[in-house]
Design an enzyme around this catalytic site. Structure first.
Site, short mmCIF file in Angstrom:
data_model
loop_
_atom_site.label_atom_id
_atom_site.label_comp_id
_atom_site.label_asym_id
_atom_site.label_seq_id
_atom_site.Cartn_x
_atom_site.Cartn_y
_atom_site.Cartn_z
N GLN A 1 47.45 53.31 40.55
CA GLN A 1 48.22 54.08 41.53
C GLN A 1 48.72 55.40 40.96
O GLN A 1 49.24 56.24 41.70
CB GLN A 1 49.41 53.26 42.04
CG GLN A 1 49.02 52.00 42.80
CD GLN A 1 48.44 52.29 44.19
OE1 GLN A 1 48.48 53.43 44.69
NE2 GLN A 1 47.88 51.27 44.83
N ASN B 1 52.32 49.48 42.83
CA ASN B 1 51.67 49.75 44.11
C ASN B 1 52.57 49.52 45.31
O ASN B 1 52.35 50.09 46.37
CB ASN B 1 50.40 48.90 44.25
CG ASN B 1 50.61 47.46 43.86
OD1 ASN B 1 51.11 47.16 42.79
ND2 ASN B 1 50.24 46.55 44.73
N THR C 1 40.22 45.42 39.35
CA THR C 1 40.33 43.98 39.09
C THR C 1 39.36 43.59 37.98
O THR C 1 39.72 42.86 37.05
CB THR C 1 40.03 43.18 40.38
OG1 THR C 1 40.97 43.60 41.38
CG2 THR C 1 40.18 41.69 40.15
N THR D 1 23.13 46.25 36.22
CA THR D 1 22.65 47.59 36.58
C THR D 1 23.79 48.42 37.17
O THR D 1 24.52 47.95 38.03
CB THR D 1 21.48 47.47 37.58
OG1 THR D 1 20.49 46.65 36.99
CG2 THR D 1 20.89 48.83 37.92
N CYS E 1 46.81 43.99 50.08
CA CYS E 1 46.01 42.84 49.68
C CYS E 1 46.76 41.53 49.90
O CYS E 1 46.17 40.47 49.85
CB CYS E 1 45.56 42.98 48.23
SG CYS E 1 46.70 43.87 47.20
#
Ligand code: PLP
Length: 381
Positions: A179, A151, A69, A236, A324
């Site tokens: 995928q 997907n 994403t 980081t 999702c």
């Protein structure tokens, strides 16, 4: 438990666990110049080299992110930002109708803020016609997006042809290969895209670690402030995640050919077995090239949410559409794009196999699912 939801997440590979455990011992910040920092930098550089090699990329062209994403967001916002800075009037996005929400929802949100958008439809098999894609492009297009493998259906899009069409129109192509990587051959030198996203949890790596490959020289405006990842992804670095991602990617790609053959045979057995026994069942994407381990199957008149619950009680894990989206009452946009009715989209089960799936599990699923489908159908009618 019989786990047939590998497109949502696949279990961690031992190689990834070991790499993450080792990386947890390296506490330094790769940006520090002292010995602790240099140890972290060495680990990061090594992971970047291994991950890049697995997809045919140069290490310097890989940007580590928190997942696909974020990779898609960086690609889309980065290219739009760079195009706006050049002031060439290239502002429009072109995306396929079956993109994951990480592309489609962002594109729609940007459209509401004034970015022109064209969504290219798919046919009944879930395929994009390269001619239609080419027709949607033009001199005002900043970026085109086409995923390699869907997907929900597993259908493979012709990214090579779509990327060539985009370049003819002077626009780069972003490819969501989440995928596809580790399941079919994915090499950035032959893919035909200018940017490509992948993510850890679909490969046997950790969640929250992904990457964006960027073709050298492609202008990408920074979307975050800071120096890490050549200023392309500040913050980081998630060293254990990156180490796990690189190890999983390496292992998934190394075992891909034999694994794909094994998984495809199991999927074909599951598909043929269900079609033979369950009346009014249809496979979505049948007739199109598909991933080896994905089966999207509509059991007409069988509410998929009820079926999933019944399956769960029997220890069978799967999805309706994409994981999702579950809990969401809207039918899958991907299935509607293939032309399914809302009722059929709501009666669709996604079974996805992976590196841990065994023949015994498939036989067990074949014994249980037809019976559960009939039970759910009988309860509804
Ligand atoms: N693209 C596709 C095709 C996916 O299947 C997923 C997984 O849900 C994503 C993108 C998003 O990946 P992530 O959760 O790593 O951001």
């Amino acid at each position: 438990m019989i786990y047939l939801d590998h497109n949502a997440i696949t279990p961690m590979r031992p190689e990834a666990r070991a790499a993450m455990a080792a990386a947890l011992e390296v506490f330094g910040n790769p940006s520090s110049v002292h010995a602790a920092g240099r140890a972290a930098r060495d680990l990061l550089d090594g992971a970047r080299e291994r991950a890049a090699r697995a997809i045919g990329a140069a290490p310097g062209d890989l940007v580590f992110t928190s997942g696909a994403t974020e990779s898609a967001t960086l690609a889309i916002r980065g290219v739009l930002g760079a195009a706006a800075a050049r002031g060439e009037g290239r502002r429009r996005l072109v995306v396929t109708a079956v993109e994951h929400p990480c592309v489609l929802s962002l594109a729609r949100a940007l459209e509401r803020q004034g970015t022109p958008l064209t969504v290219v439809p798919v046919d009944g098999r879930g395929l994009v016609d390269p001619g239609a894609f080419r027709a949607a492009l033009g001199p005002d297009v900043a970026l085109a997006c086409a995923m390699r493998a869907n997907n929900e259906t597993g259908v493979l899009l012709p990214v090579g042809e779509l990327g060539a069409a985009a370049r003819e129109a002077g626009a780069p192509l972003f490819c969501d290969a989440v995928q596809a990587v580790g399941k079919i051959e994915v090499d950035v030198r032959t893919l035909g895209a200018d940017m490509m996203a992948l993510t850890g949890q679909k490969l046997g790596g950790p969640r929250g670690a992904g990457a964006l490959w960027v073709r050298p020289g492609l202008p990408l405006a920074p979307v975050s402030g800071g120096e890490q990842e050549k200023g392309r992804r500040a913050g980081t670095e998630n060293l254990p995640g990156i180490a796990g991602l690189a190890a999983a990617l390496e292992a998934a790609v190394a075992g891909r050919a034999s694994e794909a053959e094994r998984v495809a045979a199991l999927r074909d057995r599951l598909e043929a077995g269900l079609l033979a026994v369950v009346p009014r069942a249809r496979v979505n994407g049948a007739g199109a090239p598909r991933l080896p381990g994905t089966l999207s199957i509509t059991f007409e008149g069988c509410d998929a949410e009820a079926l999933l619950m019944a399956m769960d009680l029997e220890g069978l894990c799967a999805s309706a559409g994409a994981a999702c989206h579950s809990g969401n009452t809207k039918p899958s946009g991907v299935l509607l794009a293939l032309g399914l009715t809302e009722d059929d989209a709501r009666s669709t089960l996604r079974l996805s196999l992976g590196w841990t799936t065994t023949a015994a599990e498939i036989e067990e699923a074949l014994r249980a699912i037809p019976f559960l489908v009939e039970r759910v159908r009988a309860a509804i009618h």
